[in-house]
Design an enzyme around this catalytic site. Structure first.
Site, PDB file in Angstrom:
ATOM      1  N   HIS A  56     121.821  39.206  73.588  1.00 16.83           N
ATOM      2  CA  HIS A  56     121.783  37.980  73.934  1.00 16.83           C
ATOM      3  C   HIS A  56     122.968  37.537  73.430  1.00 16.83           C
ATOM      4  CE1 HIS A  56     117.702  38.341  74.683  1.00 16.83           C
ATOM      5  NE2 HIS A  56     117.374  38.479  73.509  1.00 16.83           N
ATOM      6  N   HIS A 218     114.676  38.729  78.470  1.00 18.99           N
ATOM      7  CA  HIS A 218     114.192  40.005  78.053  1.00 18.99           C
ATOM      8  C   HIS A 218     114.293  41.191  79.053  1.00 18.99           C
ATOM      9  CE1 HIS A 218     113.616  37.508  74.389  1.00 18.99           C
ATOM     10  NE2 HIS A 218     114.240  38.412  73.892  1.00 18.99           N
TER      11      HIS A 218
END
Ligand SMILES: Nc1ncnc2c1ncn2[C@@H]1O[C@H](COP(=O)(O)OP(=O)(O)O)[C@@H](O)[C@H]1O
Ligand SMILES: Nc1ncnc2c1ncn2[C@@H]1O[C@H](COP(=O)(O)OP(=O)(O)O)[C@@H](O)[C@H]1O
Ligand SMILES: [Mg+2]
Ligand SMILES: [Mg+2]
Ligand SMILES: [Mg+2]
Ligand SMILES: [Mg+2]
Lengths: 330, 216, 330, 216
Positions: A56, A218
């Site tokens: 991320h 995700h």
């Protein structure tokens, strides 16, 4: 899968190596799995620790520095960190008056941070926890693991970080973090899935005219698959979902966030449409941020996060910050 | 040297962990693929890393309780994700419920495993049919206890438990997930096996291997 | 082609609309085709104007602000701006003592800026021009259009911008801009081509194990096609090419630049390898920048730009800057 | 109303520009495709935009010189890229070399076009065989002058020039580029037609159309 990596299993370690080389002002403790500010924590300052799966970037290590986090612990790609590294980060961030854990609402993150908090308690470090759950694409019901934590994490880290810098106590920092989360909402749309290095192929496959609507960070598919549409339509879909979940009023802080594989120009186009949508709906944007802040590997797409600001929150948002990924005022 | 098939000692406990590590490592790609479909594609890698660490710690104690406590702690420290705390808790709370003895009997083992499963339920908050590892864990302990009550030997009973775990895992396919990442997909989670249930089935196969192994 | 856009032909206009909405501190003059600082230019300060085709965001408009550019003129995607808009930007940037044109070395850019300089001359605005040509993947011979201007443009704009802010004259600004260019070199590698919106398909097609080596930022293929390799090998290829062209010594400023579709984590991995390479070759990196600064739409890949610093150049690099894409010190 | 086929007046000059705009607009995708192969994929769009702007200005003057000056300036202001200044200069310098009269004869037109080509050479620095628009421009004026010298009518001579431009453009296919973006590719630029040469051929077809058009 084509990536600038050495080996799929080395991605996290090599990223940290690069971070350490590029940012001598940070302390990258690869052995214990955390990144902290280079200088020792000011005695009495509340420590801010965040962490979560890698993939991320710049979240979270890119937000370590003055005015934001004291330490971050990156887990394996899309995998929450383990209690040991969270504990190590917590110790590094403790200035004697306690540490705030900023946790994104995923089962793995919540459980591992909870275990770490128990361990910290054993060592007499006071820990408060805020769980960020801003993604309104997920229903907040007993039929789900609850809303995901996404873009609002940046707002929580920045604003609680500024308050901690001002010398506020643990309860006050935890309270404002919860307030920011409460006042925030996010919604994401993917044009192309990212590829987990060790998996070697994309999390989902989309045809040329398909998108995933209400997608997380995700690689999981979204709530539904939809037809590709214009920036104006995509943005309206997101804004309406945000407005349905938490009516947009007052003065907004808006983040138009890229998912990692989307260039800045497209994010500015999305922001143009967000600004237009807000103008048409009599909503005021007081602050904004456009760029790649909470990514999902090389996923193409964007998310919109809004926070309904108060005077206080705006002041703290504007306060100086000096981290690799967010910097102003010094 | 392990005890006779009816009993569970430190060596068998350690064999359980090493067999788990081997079976899970061998199935890592399949587990990751299952997790890619309805999760985030890391389950195989998480558990491979976790059980490898647990297996390294599996030799360090004289009692099954000691072995499983150490393995559970190592698992928590190495795995991450949802499965790290959940499987770690399963092992540690199973261990905690075992008599602190070098050898434990079939019923004690079954009760302890049931305690482990209850701890997973409590920590994760998942109910039956939520499409999680609980859907494999629960049928497994139920079958284990049922078989022992019917007078089956430990190896035979664990074999039945392993079959029940496999069936439980397969039965997650049509379910809509209510816990874990797969729950974000809502209805779209149906049609895929839950990765954690699939790895749980491997854990029980490993236990069958460890309890059934001849010590000749 | 899947992009967050409204229509292929509106990409530049919509990007500018988003930039204007997100950055009220900028003056976005869509009609005349330039972006300038919101506040009037300080009398006597040398104006800095850059520009070029769009598709390289944040270059150039993202570098307008204190300590860097006074105005930028974005052309159509990959198309240099026209003389009229360059003239308009030049007028907006003129504080009475002249304007420096920072031009990337492409035939179209050079010709259009030259025509604009002639027009400015007609209006008695003194214009000096620096042509940036740092891309050593292209041979600097009469058999080519000369080396392309890429990553060093950021260095030139930042350093000349800082000198202009200090009150230096046009000749001094032009001289330091030329010096930075002279001391810089770049090399790029692509993993996947970008797609020009109006063309609708990628500039080139690469197999799963192929890369383009020595690639530019306009979707053209590179000097040669090669086999996919590790980050360490890719980086070594680039560093060796840089070193062959201009021996690396002294203290370097290094930019590891993403091409638009490559996530930050991969850029940090590349930077880790650059730092390692330099350590192995006894080269010192004194300053670095890692991120997407000179992109090529959604191309996946990276480039490395190095500048051999002097005391002066380092001081000017460190000087405060406040633009949408580069900000420190205030 | 245009003059007889042998002469070139403002109306025919304007017709040249509008025909160019039409032909180039129609071939935009092909031009972009050629530019995608060895350039940056914008040539079709650049010239479409540029000639549309030029065509809008094509009616505003009484002399060919006035028409082409206006068209050339509009082209420069609207095109961008390498082709904007180069084609704009071609038109403006052709115009500048024309007698300032409402009607110009074939030889004056040919000389002026030759001056336009020379200006492109000077501005861009390209030599013959560098794989640029020059490789279409040069054979075209040479053919034009040759045909006129042999006594051909202007329409017939321009037709020959247009054929030469097309042949010149096609002849760029095997060449290795030494100017423009294609030169970055080195040897890899061979095997593709130069987009600017291809559009140049269209310009000459448009001129053939405009000079040959019957005014009946
Ligand atoms: N609340 C929960 N209770 C029980 N099991 C759960 C829960 N949440 C997730 N799981 C199990 O964890 C598995 C996923 O593990 P893993 O992929 O390693 O972690 P993560 O979801 O953090 O990536 C799921 O397949 C499911 O069986
Ligand atoms: N130096 C030059 N001299 C003559 N023609 C050139 C030169 N450089 C480029 N060209 C022509 O310009 C064409 C490209 O035009 P275009 O694609 O519109 O501009 P750009 O290359 O700036 O994208 C080439 O195909 C070539 O014919
Ligand atoms: Mg995970
Ligand atoms: Mg997972
Ligand atoms: Mg171009
Ligand atoms: Mg072109």
């Amino acid at each position: 899968m084509k990536k600038i990596i050495n080996a799929p299993e080395d991605v996290v370690a090599d990223t940290l190596r690069g971070l350490a080389a590029a940012h001598p002002e940070l302390r990258v403790d690869a052995k214990n799995g955390f990144v902290a500010r280079g200088e020792a924590i000011r005695l009495g300052k509340i420590g801010l620790v965040s962490g979560g799966g890698s993939g991320h970037e710049p979240l979270h290590a890119g937000f370590v520095g003055y005015g934001m986090l004291d330490a971050a612990c990156p887990g394996d790609v899309f995998t929450s960190p383990v209690p040991d590294q969270i504990l190590a980060a917590t110790k590094a961030a403790d200035g004697g008056h306690g540490v705030l854990h900023i946790v994104k609402n995923y089962t793995g993150d919540v459980l591992n941070f909870r275990m770490a908090a128990d361990l910290a308690d054993d060592e007499d470090i006071a820990v408060a926890t805020v769980v960020v759950d801003d993604d309104v694409a997920v229903e907040d019901s007993t039929h789900t693991a609850g809303r995901r934590g996404t873009g609002a994490t940046v707002f929580v880290e920045k604003i609680a970080g500024a308050l901690a810098e001002e010398g506020a106590g643990l309860d006050a920092c935890a309270a404002i973090a919860a307030e920011v989360n409460e006042r925030s909402a996010s919604f994401g749309i993917a044009l192309r899935a990212g590829t987990v290095p060790t998996a070697g192929r994309p999390g989902f496959e989309l045809a040329e005219d398909e998108i995933e609507i209400g997608v997380g960070i995700h690689g999981e598919p979204g709530r539904r698959r939809g037809a590709m549409a214009t920036a104006r339509e995509l943005t309206a879909t997101a804004m309406e979902s945000l407005h349905d979940a938490k009516p947009l009023d007052g003065r907004l802080l808006v983040l138009v966030n890229g998912m990692g594989g989307t260039p800045l120009s497209e994010l500015y186009i999305a922001y143009a449409e967000v600004a237009d949508w807000c103008a048409r709906h009599n909503v005021t944007i007081s602050r904004n941020l456009v760029g790649n802040y909470v990514t999902s590997l090389d996923m193409a797409g964007f998310s919109i996060t809004v926070c309904r600001l108060t005077e206080d929150l705006m002041r703290l948002w504007d306060a100086p910050v000096r981290t690799p990924a967010l910097r102003w005022g010094r | 040297m392990a005890e006779s098939p009816g009993a569970f000692d430190a060596a068998r406990a350690a064999a359980w962990i090493t067999a788990s590590a081997r079976l899970i490592g061998g199935a890592a790609d399949r587990l990751t693929e299952l997790d890619t479909a309805i999760g985030d594609g890391d389950h195989g890698r998480n558990l491979t890393r976790g059980f490898a660490a647990a297996a390294e710690k599996a030799d360090g104690a004289d009692t099954p309780r000691g072995v499983l406590t150490g393995a559970g702690s190592a698992l928590v420290s190495a795995t991450g994700g949802a499965s790290g705390p959940l499987f770690g808790t399963f092992l540690r709370r199973t261990a905690k419920a075992l008599p602190d003895a070098p050898v434990v009997g079939p019923d004690d083992l079954a009760d302890a495993l049931a305690a482990g499963v209850a701890a997973v339920r409590e920590l994760g908050g998942a109910a039956d049919g939520d499409k999680t590892m609980v859907d494999a864990l629960d049928p497994a302990v139920t079958a284990l206890r049922g078989a022992l009550a019917e007078g089956a030997s430990l190896p035979a009973a664990v074999e039945r438990a392993a079959e029940a775990a496999r069936a439980g895992a397969e039965a997650t396919i049509p379910l809509v997930a209510h816990k874990g990442r797969a729950s974000y997909l809502g209805e779209r989670s149906a049609g895929h096996e839950d990765p954690g249930a699939a790895s749980t089935a491997l854990l029980w196969s490993a236990l069958a291997e460890a309890t059934g192994a001849d010590d000749g």
